[in-house]
Write an enzyme that holds these catalytic residues in place. Structure first.
Site, PDB file in Angstrom:
ATOM      1  N   HIS A 179      88.100  13.598  81.134  1.00 55.95           N
ATOM      2  CA  HIS A 179      89.519  13.598  81.482  1.00 55.95           C
ATOM      3  C   HIS A 179      90.103  14.891  80.906  1.00 55.95           C
ATOM      4  O   HIS A 179      89.595  15.401  79.896  1.00 55.95           O
ATOM      5  CB  HIS A 179      90.164  12.375  80.817  1.00 55.95           C
ATOM      6  CG  HIS A 179      91.579  12.105  81.210  1.00 55.95           C
ATOM      7  ND1 HIS A 179      92.633  12.797  80.678  1.00 55.95           N
ATOM      8  CD2 HIS A 179      92.109  11.206  82.072  1.00 55.95           C
ATOM      9  CE1 HIS A 179      93.759  12.325  81.210  1.00 55.95           C
ATOM     10  NE2 HIS A 179      93.464  11.362  82.052  1.00 55.95           N
ATOM     11  N   ASP A 192      85.530   9.294  73.522  1.00 55.68           N
ATOM     12  CA  ASP A 192      86.816   8.969  74.126  1.00 55.68           C
ATOM     13  C   ASP A 192      86.666   7.593  74.781  1.00 55.68           C
ATOM     14  O   ASP A 192      86.041   7.457  75.838  1.00 55.68           O
ATOM     15  CB  ASP A 192      87.162  10.062  75.150  1.00 55.68           C
ATOM     16  CG  ASP A 192      88.282   9.664  76.108  1.00 55.68           C
ATOM     17  OD1 ASP A 192      88.862   8.569  75.945  1.00 55.68           O
ATOM     18  OD2 ASP A 192      88.567  10.462  77.023  1.00 55.68           O
ATOM     19  N   GLN A 207      88.850   4.233  78.475  1.00 53.33           N
ATOM     20  CA  GLN A 207      88.533   3.274  79.539  1.00 53.33           C
ATOM     21  C   GLN A 207      87.603   2.164  79.075  1.00 53.33           C
ATOM     22  O   GLN A 207      87.340   1.221  79.814  1.00 53.33           O
ATOM     23  CB  GLN A 207      87.856   4.009  80.718  1.00 53.33           C
ATOM     24  CG  GLN A 207      88.743   5.003  81.413  1.00 53.33           C
ATOM     25  CD  GLN A 207      89.916   4.346  82.094  1.00 53.33           C
ATOM     26  OE1 GLN A 207      89.852   3.180  82.511  1.00 53.33           O
ATOM     27  NE2 GLN A 207      91.020   5.062  82.216  1.00 53.33           N
ATOM     28  N   LYS A 259      96.113   0.822  77.647  1.00 57.92           N
ATOM     29  CA  LYS A 259      95.007   0.576  78.587  1.00 57.92           C
ATOM     30  C   LYS A 259      94.251  -0.701  78.236  1.00 57.92           C
ATOM     31  O   LYS A 259      93.387  -1.140  78.973  1.00 57.92           O
ATOM     32  CB  LYS A 259      94.053   1.767  78.604  1.00 57.92           C
ATOM     33  CG  LYS A 259      94.624   2.950  79.378  1.00 57.92           C
ATOM     34  CD  LYS A 259      93.537   3.940  79.706  1.00 57.92           C
ATOM     35  CE  LYS A 259      93.940   4.910  80.780  1.00 57.92           C
ATOM     36  NZ  LYS A 259      94.816   5.974  80.344  1.00 57.92           N
ATOM     37  N   CYS A 262      93.192  13.303  86.883  1.00 56.94           N
ATOM     38  CA  CYS A 262      93.127  14.193  85.715  1.00 56.94           C
ATOM     39  C   CYS A 262      91.697  14.599  85.384  1.00 56.94           C
ATOM     40  O   CYS A 262      91.341  14.796  84.221  1.00 56.94           O
ATOM     41  CB  CYS A 262      93.783  13.554  84.489  1.00 56.94           C
ATOM     42  SG  CYS A 262      95.534  13.306  84.693  1.00 56.94           S
TER      43      CYS A 262
END
Lengths: 139, 413
Positions: B130, B207, B210, B233, B371
């Site tokens: 991202h 990261d 998600q 999220k 993104c």
């Protein structure tokens, strides 16, 4: 026809659509059937980048009359471009500068010209007006 | 603790009732929300906890001697403890609250970079990152004269592991990689990525933006050095995020921002910094956000992360099968190891047009480059239509999506 006469004509045309399907089918057809800018002319110079769809805008002028050509890779965007060209192209620079685009709102497509939509349309309208402003000054 | 009982089957209708927004309409039609990868909806418990906090518990934290401030502090720190339990970090002070995953990555890029990056050093990321795991590294690399290296991906949308092995060198100072790709759904083999980096003594940031809503995270088992995610999220509020960092790294890094909370003593000659986690939390924190996030994590833990994963797997398989039956539809991101995210394109149509028509039918999907522009460039596409599923997504939602996409394709072609 003046800019406002054309806008009123479009508003009248759209008043016959019963639902969103008909309206969008009309816009999509408009988009499909308008070969606006030749592929070879879709240069980076003419590109107005939106985040979602890309828009190309070309301009020519003769004796104070401005002619716009524009295109997009997304067909709904292209259909709306078709409407904007009908209204704004082949008009005197001065009229374009002073124009108030009310038809988009009236036919229920305002969201497509929102700054957050990032489809390039709002930037295109701004660009059209900038050209007209510049031409008006030169004249 | 592992149990031998079968994974319980979730009652999706009952879960849907926990999410007030799912009872609303969009464009005059019942909302079909398939954009949970951008931000998931909030269960009533989270919404209530935030209201309740402002109604009866609010005061600034950590400073007041009065009871109300103490209560607010306890509620805020309970939020932190719930995050710790959720990711199973060893110490609660390894959990830093930030504004979101983006800020967490920026914090590490900036503070780790300041301390450990020098001219000619290298930072490794992947081609499916991202923008928030690209740009912060570009910025610090530019400042320090360091070099950004990118692990390429294959057509299926998986990192090419051998290329990663080749990129690792004595110049590598950190690896920063996404756990689950937001635009493809690919689940990266982060355990193997971490192990290989550690063989060279290189720390790894993962990261997890998600990942937290789809999979169980155990930072100790992963042995990950930094793990980042956003509250919104994972069914929590917007404006709160988490940076997990191993103590040894967090202690070694300079503070991110200056201000209140992060100091021990201040004089005009010399300021000494507070201990973890406060050293990285300048200013009044997002107290209600931390409380809401804690409740969100408790909510999914109570439902059972295995049961959620099972439900989402079913949605992914069903959605993939049904969507592929549509003429000219092609899925971007075809790894066998995927989370419940389906990115697709339909021949002869633009994602923007599909998304616009779906919106008219009350179906919320995401369109565009998500993104991840470099990844879209790799595939040579302007973007995709992305449908992403969460615990409250039903089979009926997917049926509506498929019907909607078929209708849109008919209109557009």
């Amino acid at each position: 026809m003046t800019i406002n006469e054309i806008q009123d004509g479009i508003i009248d045309d759209f008043s016959y659509f019963d639902d969103w399907m008909d309206k969008y089918e009309y816009i999509i057809d408009l988009g499909k059937n308008l070969p606006l800018i030749d592929e070879s002319e879709k240069t980076d110079e003419k590109l107005i980048s939106g985040c979602q769809s890309r828009v190309w805008l070309g301009v020519e002028h003769k004796e104070g009359i401005v002619e716009f050509k524009a295109d997009s890779d997304a067909v709904i965007t292209k259909g709306i471009i078709g409407l904007l060209i009908q209204v704004m192209s082949n008009q005197p620079a001065k009229d374009i500068v002073e124009s108030e685009l009310y038809f988009i709102d009236k036919i229920g497509l305002k969201e497509h010209l929102s700054p957050t939509r990032s489809n390039g349309l709002l930037s295109m309208v701004k660009q059209m007006k900038m050209y007209a402003v510049a031409l008006n000054l030169i004249k | 603790m592992t149990t031998l009982t079968a994974i319980k089957k979730l009652n999706i209708q009952q879960i849907r009732n926990d999410f007030p927004i799912l009872q609303t309409e969009m464009r005059g039609k019942p909302l079909v929300f398939l954009d949970s990868a951008a931000s998931s909806q909030k269960p009533k418990g989270v919404i209530d906890a935030i209201s309740q906090y402002y109604e009866s518990q609010h005061a600034n934290v950590h400073r007041g001697v009065y009871e109300l401030s103490q209560e607010a502090t306890d509620a805020f720190e309970l939020g932190r403890e719930r995050v710790r339990a959720f990711i199973n970090s060893e110490f609660t002070d390894e959990v830093i609250f930030t504004r979101g995953c983006t800020e967490s990555i920026n914090l590490v890029a900036s503070c780790f970079g300041k301390k450990f990056l020098n001219k000619g050093d290298e930072v490794i990321i992947s081609a499916m990152e991202h923008h928030s795991n690209i740009v912060p590294w570009q910025m610090i690399c530019e400042e320090k004269g360091a070099i950004l290296k990118v692990i390429p991906v294959n057509e299926k949308g998986e990192i090419i592991f051998e290329e990663y092995e080749k990129l690792l060198s004595d110049r590598t100072k950190i690896v920063s990689i996404v756990h689950i790709s937001n635009s493809l759904g690919t689940i990266n083999p982060i355990k193997a990525v971490i192990e290989l980096a550690h063989e060279r003594g290189v720390p790894v940031l993962v990261d997890g933006a998600q990942a937290t809503l789809h999979t169980k995270i155990d930072v100790q088992e992963l042995d990950v050095d930094f793990y980042t995610f956003s509250g919104h999220k994972v069914y929590g509020p917007t404006g709160i995020g988490v940076l997990y960092g191993k103590r040894k790294w967090l202690d070694a890094m300079p503070p991110y921002q200056g201000g209140g909370e992060m100091i021990k003593t201040v004089s005009f000659e010399k300021t000494t910094y507070n201990e973890l986690p406060f050293k990285f939390e300048a200013g009044t924190p997002d107290i209600s956000g931390a409380i809401g996030l804690g409740i969100a994590l408790k909510y999914i833990t109570d439902l059972g992360l295995d049961a959620i994963a099972e439900h989402e797997k079913e949605l992914l398989e069903y959605g993939t099968k049904k969507l592929l039956e549509i003429d000219g539809l092609r899925i971007i991101g075809t790894s066998e190891n995927k989370a419940s995210v389906i990115s697709f394109l339909i021949d002869g149509t633009h994602p923007y047009d599909i998304g616009t028509i779906l919106d008219k039918m009350g179906i919320a999907v995401r369109t565009g480059h998500h993104c991840t522009q470099p990844l879209m460039d790799f595939y040579g596409i302007p973007g995709t239509v992305r449908a992403s599923f969460a615990v409250y997504t039903s089979i009926e939602d997917i049926d509506k999506l498929v019907a909607g996409v078929e209708r849109a394709a008919r209109m557009l072609r």
